[in-house]
Write a protein that holds these residues in place. Structure first.
Motif, PDB file in Angstrom:
ATOM      1  N   LYS A 175      -7.414  -4.160  -1.146  1.00  0.00           N
ATOM      2  CA  LYS A 175      -6.690  -3.975  -0.081  1.00  0.00           C
ATOM      3  C   LYS A 175      -5.246  -4.509  -0.229  1.00  0.00           C
ATOM      4  CE  LYS A 175     -10.034  -4.742   2.996  1.00  0.00           C
ATOM      5  NZ  LYS A 175     -10.637  -4.592   4.100  1.00  0.00           N
ATOM      6  N   LYS A 176      -5.306  -5.952  -0.441  1.00  0.00           N
ATOM      7  CA  LYS A 176      -4.278  -6.839  -0.307  1.00  0.00           C
ATOM      8  C   LYS A 176      -3.029  -6.225  -1.639  1.00  0.00           C
ATOM      9  CE  LYS A 176      -3.068 -11.631  -1.074  1.00  0.00           C
ATOM     10  NZ  LYS A 176      -2.206 -11.850   0.218  1.00  0.00           N
ATOM     11  N   PHE A 177      -3.645  -5.692  -2.932  1.00  0.00           N
ATOM     12  CA  PHE A 177      -3.179  -5.368  -3.575  1.00  0.00           C
ATOM     13  C   PHE A 177      -2.396  -4.202  -3.165  1.00  0.00           C
ATOM     14  CE2 PHE A 177      -2.421  -2.148  -7.073  1.00  0.00           C
ATOM     15  CZ  PHE A 177      -1.648  -2.886  -8.073  1.00  0.00           C
ATOM     16  N   ILE A 178      -2.821  -3.135  -2.578  1.00  0.00           N
ATOM     17  CA  ILE A 178      -2.221  -1.959  -2.044  1.00  0.00           C
ATOM     18  C   ILE A 178      -1.236  -2.402  -1.051  1.00  0.00           C
ATOM     19  CG2 ILE A 178      -2.685   0.165  -0.731  1.00  0.00           C
ATOM     20  CD1 ILE A 178      -5.472   0.099  -2.035  1.00  0.00           C
ATOM     21  N   ARG A 179      -1.441  -3.128   0.078  1.00  0.00           N
ATOM     22  CA  ARG A 179      -0.534  -3.154   1.080  1.00  0.00           C
ATOM     23  C   ARG A 179       0.740  -4.310   0.425  1.00  0.00           C
ATOM     24  NH1 ARG A 179      -5.125  -5.753   3.529  1.00  0.00           N
ATOM     25  NH2 ARG A 179      -5.292  -8.078   3.498  1.00  0.00           N
ATOM     26  N   GLU A 180       0.419  -4.892  -0.408  1.00  0.00           N
ATOM     27  CA  GLU A 180       1.581  -5.690  -0.744  1.00  0.00           C
ATOM     28  C   GLU A 180       2.572  -5.149  -1.900  1.00  0.00           C
ATOM     29  OE1 GLU A 180       0.394  -9.836  -1.887  1.00  0.00           O
ATOM     30  OE2 GLU A 180       0.077 -10.438   0.025  1.00  0.00           O
ATOM     31  N   LEU A 181       2.345  -3.874  -2.117  1.00  0.00           N
ATOM     32  CA  LEU A 181       3.364  -3.155  -3.149  1.00  0.00           C
ATOM     33  C   LEU A 181       4.681  -3.284  -2.639  1.00  0.00           C
ATOM     34  CD1 LEU A 181       0.936  -0.109  -4.192  1.00  0.00           C
ATOM     35  CD2 LEU A 181       1.850  -2.122  -5.558  1.00  0.00           C
ATOM     36  N   PRO A 182       5.578  -3.386  -3.075  1.00  0.00           N
ATOM     37  CA  PRO A 182       6.836  -3.547  -2.422  1.00  0.00           C
ATOM     38  C   PRO A 182       7.388  -2.263  -1.710  1.00  0.00           C
ATOM     39  CG  PRO A 182       7.121  -3.304  -4.942  1.00  0.00           C
ATOM     40  CD  PRO A 182       5.822  -3.524  -4.640  1.00  0.00           C
ATOM     41  N   SER A 183       7.088  -1.111  -2.066  1.00  0.00           N
ATOM     42  CA  SER A 183       6.995   0.033  -1.401  1.00  0.00           C
ATOM     43  C   SER A 183       5.613   0.849  -1.230  1.00  0.00           C
ATOM     44  CB  SER A 183       7.944   1.154  -2.105  1.00  0.00           C
ATOM     45  OG  SER A 183       7.528   1.334  -3.408  1.00  0.00           O
ATOM     46  N   PRO A 184       5.525   1.500  -0.193  1.00  0.00           N
ATOM     47  CA  PRO A 184       4.116   2.085   0.315  1.00  0.00           C
ATOM     48  C   PRO A 184       3.476   2.762  -0.987  1.00  0.00           C
ATOM     49  CG  PRO A 184       5.790   2.528   1.910  1.00  0.00           C
ATOM     50  CD  PRO A 184       6.356   1.922   0.744  1.00  0.00           C
ATOM     51  N   LEU A 185       2.237   3.006  -1.230  1.00  0.00           N
ATOM     52  CA  LEU A 185       1.430   3.708  -2.112  1.00  0.00           C
ATOM     53  C   LEU A 185       2.041   5.220  -2.064  1.00  0.00           C
ATOM     54  CD1 LEU A 185      -0.359   3.994  -4.765  1.00  0.00           C
ATOM     55  CD2 LEU A 185      -2.202   3.870  -2.766  1.00  0.00           C
ATOM     56  N   LEU A 186       2.083   5.532  -0.921  1.00  0.00           N
ATOM     57  CA  LEU A 186       2.523   6.938  -0.467  1.00  0.00           C
ATOM     58  C   LEU A 186       4.004   7.024  -0.433  1.00  0.00           C
ATOM     59  CD1 LEU A 186      -0.124   7.705   2.673  1.00  0.00           C
ATOM     60  CD2 LEU A 186      -0.296   8.082  -0.007  1.00  0.00           C
ATOM     61  N   THR A 187       4.819   6.053  -0.827  1.00  0.00           N
ATOM     62  CA  THR A 187       6.104   6.220  -1.027  1.00  0.00           C
ATOM     63  C   THR A 187       6.809   5.857   0.318  1.00  0.00           C
ATOM     64  OG1 THR A 187       6.596   8.551  -1.142  1.00  0.00           O
ATOM     65  CG2 THR A 187       5.899   7.514  -3.172  1.00  0.00           C
ATOM     66  N   THR A 188       8.073   5.606   0.111  1.00  0.00           N
ATOM     67  CA  THR A 188       8.667   5.377   1.377  1.00  0.00           C
ATOM     68  C   THR A 188       9.478   6.667   1.816  1.00  0.00           C
ATOM     69  OG1 THR A 188       9.556   3.120   0.411  1.00  0.00           O
ATOM     70  CG2 THR A 188      10.759   3.970   2.160  1.00  0.00           C
ATOM     71  N   GLU A 189       9.845   7.538   0.984  1.00  0.00           N
ATOM     72  CA  GLU A 189      10.279   8.881   1.353  1.00  0.00           C
ATOM     73  C   GLU A 189       9.431   9.459   2.240  1.00  0.00           C
ATOM     74  OE1 GLU A 189      12.448   7.204  -2.147  1.00  0.00           O
ATOM     75  OE2 GLU A 189      10.432   7.513  -1.805  1.00  0.00           O
ATOM     76  N   HIS A 190       8.093   9.570   1.669  1.00  0.00           N
ATOM     77  CA  HIS A 190       7.348  10.627   2.108  1.00  0.00           C
ATOM     78  C   HIS A 190       6.000   9.963   3.118  1.00  0.00           C
ATOM     79  CE1 HIS A 190       9.066  13.455  -0.393  1.00  0.00           C
ATOM     80  NE2 HIS A 190       8.657  12.680  -1.513  1.00  0.00           N
ATOM     81  N   LEU A 191       6.046   8.591   3.234  1.00  0.00           N
ATOM     82  CA  LEU A 191       4.951   8.059   4.031  1.00  0.00           C
ATOM     83  C   LEU A 191       5.267   8.726   5.637  1.00  0.00           C
ATOM     84  CD1 LEU A 191       2.784   6.058   4.531  1.00  0.00           C
ATOM     85  CD2 LEU A 191       4.494   4.299   4.963  1.00  0.00           C
ATOM     86  N   SER A 192       6.119   8.632   6.206  1.00  0.00           N
ATOM     87  CA  SER A 192       6.290   9.425   7.482  1.00  0.00           C
ATOM     88  C   SER A 192       5.692  10.802   7.700  1.00  0.00           C
ATOM     89  CB  SER A 192       7.914   9.372   7.835  1.00  0.00           C
ATOM     90  OG  SER A 192       8.299   8.199   8.131  1.00  0.00           O
ATOM     91  N   THR A 193       6.011  11.647   6.596  1.00  0.00           N
ATOM     92  CA  THR A 193       5.458  12.842   6.459  1.00  0.00           C
ATOM     93  C   THR A 193       3.873  12.959   6.397  1.00  0.00           C
ATOM     94  OG1 THR A 193       7.535  13.352   5.285  1.00  0.00           O
ATOM     95  CG2 THR A 193       5.628  15.177   5.506  1.00  0.00           C
ATOM     96  N   PHE A 194       3.277  11.744   5.577  1.00  0.00           N
ATOM     97  CA  PHE A 194       1.968  11.745   5.553  1.00  0.00           C
ATOM     98  C   PHE A 194       1.390  11.500   6.973  1.00  0.00           C
ATOM     99  CE2 PHE A 194       2.099  11.248   0.899  1.00  0.00           C
ATOM    100  CZ  PHE A 194       0.759  11.962   0.339  1.00  0.00           C
TER     101      PHE A 194
END
Length: 669
Positions: free
Chosen positions: A398-417
């Motif tokens: 979980k730490k690996f996923i949330r510490e990515l410099p940009s979201p796994l679902l991407t900065t552009e599309h996280l709001s749409t998700f």
């Protein structure tokens, strides 16, 4: 008038209107079902079903709502993320205040979908033609979404006192004197291909049986022949009818069994297409998703990626693309970070049966020490996994996923998700998620798929680890939907409602992941139409008339005979050093790709080249091959074994068929 015609007519002046030919269609809503015309996408008797429906029976008896333990775990995870990453609402608000200037969103959107010539005055003629070709494939609702973005961009330019974008006549006038535009692709449903004619029973719900706990299990038909935005337009029209309000059933939280009607051209998965065709899929998917958001009135903003400090760690906080690229130098053909693969493999072997896995927190001091030890010894191969606790490994995951410099679902599309949780209809949620998965960059998409496959295995062992679908979803949702780079409304409003809706998106991703990683039939049709129109680009230039005449002459000699009831095709064979030749096959209405592969294996076993395939026990080890469709109206397409070859031949007669080894990264998928 088709959607493209309406778009271009509104942009062109009244004296020089650009007329696009389109097929006329009848009204979209007919209450009397009609017989559908036979087509390559006709439903078979045995529809393709999500693989998880066949292999994971535990998911069918999931609770309808998350219990108190799940909700408490959700907010505990949120608090852990905030404390560990220094996340604060003030910082989120500051990032939100740095939204792009008015008009920048529309400009970036037009660039992403390949329509930047509409806003740039210095575009080349070739880009203008590409733009016309792309517009010619859009449906009415898709074209209307493009028009709204252009109108919004023009409005913002007027406010800034900048010159408006070029007029359409400035782009196309020289070419319109020579030839007409390609005919637009009309994929809108009509009374003969309406979704309601697939089955006599309603598409939203159909009782198919009783599960182990006595509850009625529902089945939902997932149509992919018709553009998702057009399906939403039909449902919105039907919702306005007086009788529709009584038929709508309140969502009780249960997940139905989703059935996708089998296309005679087979199922196309994301890894089956070439990079060039996937680029076109992403452009068309973004247009369709935007049109769907407009219809559903979802207020979605795309955020810019913020620069972050380079971390000291070699494994955590590194951009996914950078990490995968460096790991490919260590292990070729890897498509996810090696550290993630190691964590998932360890948890599958040692932690998948641990009670409360993912929910029970690990020791913070041990986790910090493990991270430092991994940084120093992971790539040298001296790290000892036997000393790692499963709960600590889950915390590292979980730490690996949330510490990515940009979201796994991407900065552009996280709001749409995140906005998917506000869509009331399950089918439209899946439509939106399917399009969003297609829009993810390849490293993000592969990483997300590996994660979801692991989470699905955790849920399948619920009887041992006490982690059902709701429990896993509520734990993992904050790690995917909360990120410092993007403002989040995840914690706004009522706690219970927000937690349930956020976890519900995660639940859908886990439950229907195999379905979401396929390319809808309507997008495949649009890509083929786009390639066909692109191959006729020379029609817009005088200097290519000679090439046009030469091609017509060549095509007339190479065109196959239409009178042959069972055409014969030559299939090229390129299986490395084993065999390189060709074979002739005669096609009939029942010929499938699996039959052709079986014939190839029989001929290979009986030939001199097949002698080296014998194992010690006397069995034959066949190379893992696939049939590829190359050229014509597609770049390169790995065929599904259930593809009906005669339908494929009629759909793309100029394409070649090649049997060759599958890439190492796609074997076993």
């Amino acid at each position: 008038m088709g959607g493209v015609g309406e778009l271009l007519l509104r942009l062109a002046p009244s004296r020089q209107r650009l007329v696009c030919r389109s097929r006329t269609r009848g009204p979209l809503n007919r209450r009397r079902p009609l017989i559908r015309d036979p087509s390559p996408t006709e439903m078979n008797l045995e529809p393709w079903v999500d693989l998880q429906d066949q292999t994971t029976t535990e998911l069918n008896s999931q609770p309808e709502q998350p219990d108190k333990l799940c909700l408490d775990s959700f907010w505990s995870e949120v608090e852990t993320i905030r404390q560990g990453s220094g996340f604060s609402e003030q910082e989120a608000n500051r990032r939100d205040s740095r939204q792009s200037e008015e008009g920048d969103q529309e400009e970036r959107w037009l660039q992403d979908v390949g329509l930047s010539p509409l806003i740039h005055e210095d575009s080349e003629n070739s880009e203008d033609v590409d733009e016309v070709v792309l517009l010619s494939t859009l449906t009415r609702t898709q074209a209307a979404a493009v028009q709204r973005r252009l109108d919004s961009y023009t409005c913002s330019l007027r406010k800034k006192n900048k010159p408006p974008p070029r007029d359409v006549r400035d782009i196309f006038t020289p070419k319109l004197d020579q030839t007409s535009l390609p005919e637009p692709l009309d994929t809108e449903p009509n009374p003969r291909t309406d979704m309601g004619t697939v089955s006599k029973t309603p598409l939203t719900e159909r009782s198919i049986g009783v599960d182990s706990q006595g509850a009625v299990q529902k089945e939902e038909i997932f149509i992919t022949d018709v553009a998702y935005c057009e399906q939403a337009a039909i449902l919105l029209k039907q919702a306005k009818l007086p009788q529709s309000s009584t038929q709508r059933r309140k969502d009780d939280g249960t997940l139905p069994r989703v059935v996708c009607p089998q296309c005679r051209l087979g199922v196309t998965r994301i890894h089956d297409l070439s990079h060039q065709d996937m680029k076109k899929v992403r452009q068309l998917a973004l247009i369709d998703m935007t049109a769907l958001c407009d219809l559903l009135e979802l207020d979605v903003k795309r955020h810019k990626t913020c620069k972050r400090k380079i971390p000291e760690s070699l494994l955590f906080g590194i951009p996914l693309a950078t990490l995968v690229e460096s790991d490919q130098k260590v292990k070729a053909n890897t498509n996810i970070p090696l550290i993630l693969h190691a964590l998932l493999s360890f948890l599958e072997k040692k932690g998948i049966d641990s009670e409360g896995i993912l929910r029970v927190p690990g020791s913070q001091s041990r986790i910090k020490a493990l991270q430092q030890k991994l940084d120093s010894t992971f790539y040298s191969g001296t790290f000892n996994w036997d000393e790692v606790s499963p709960n600590d490994a889950a915390a590292l995951l979980k730490k690996f996923i949330r510490e990515l410099p940009s979201p796994l679902l991407t900065t552009e599309h996280l709001s749409t998700f995140s906005a998917v949780r506000d869509i009331p209809e399950l089918k439209q949620k899946l439509h939106m998620l399917n399009l969003l998965i297609l829009l993810l960059p390849e490293p993000n998409r592969n990483t997300l798929k590996s994660l979801l496959e692991f989470l699905s295995k955790v849920v399948s062992r619920e009887r041992r680890n006490r982690m059902n679908l709701w429990a896993v979803s509520t734990i993992m949702a904050p790690n995917l939907f909360l990120h410092k780079a993007v403002p989040s409304r995840l914690t706004d409003g009522t706690e219970k409602g927000q937690a349930e809706r956020a976890a519900d998106i995660m639940r859908l991703l886990i439950r229907y992941q195999d379905l979401l990683w396929t390319i809808p039939n309507f997008l495949m049709s649009q890509v083929r139409k786009l390639n066909e129109n692109s191959s006729r680009r020379y029609q817009f230039y005088d200097k290519r008339i000679k090439n046009l005449l030469r091609k017509i002459h060549t095509d007339s000699r190479e065109k196959p005979e239409k009178n042959s009831s069972e055409p014969c095709r030559t299939v090229k064979i390129q299986v490395g050093d084993v065999l390189s030749s060709s074979m002739d096959i005669r096609l009939n209405i029942n010929s499938r790709a699996a039959d052709l592969l079986a014939q190839f294996h029989r001929e290979l076993s009986s030939s001199d080249n097949g002698k080296g395939l014998l194992k010690r026990n006397g069995s034959i080890s066949h190379p893992e091959c696939a049939i590829y469709e190359v050229g014509g109206n597609i770049g390169e397409h790995c065929l599904d074994p259930e593809t009906h070859l005669l339908d494929l031949y009629n759909n793309n007669p100029s394409g070649e068929w090649v049997i060759r080894l599958k890439p190492v990264s796609s074997r076993g998928l």
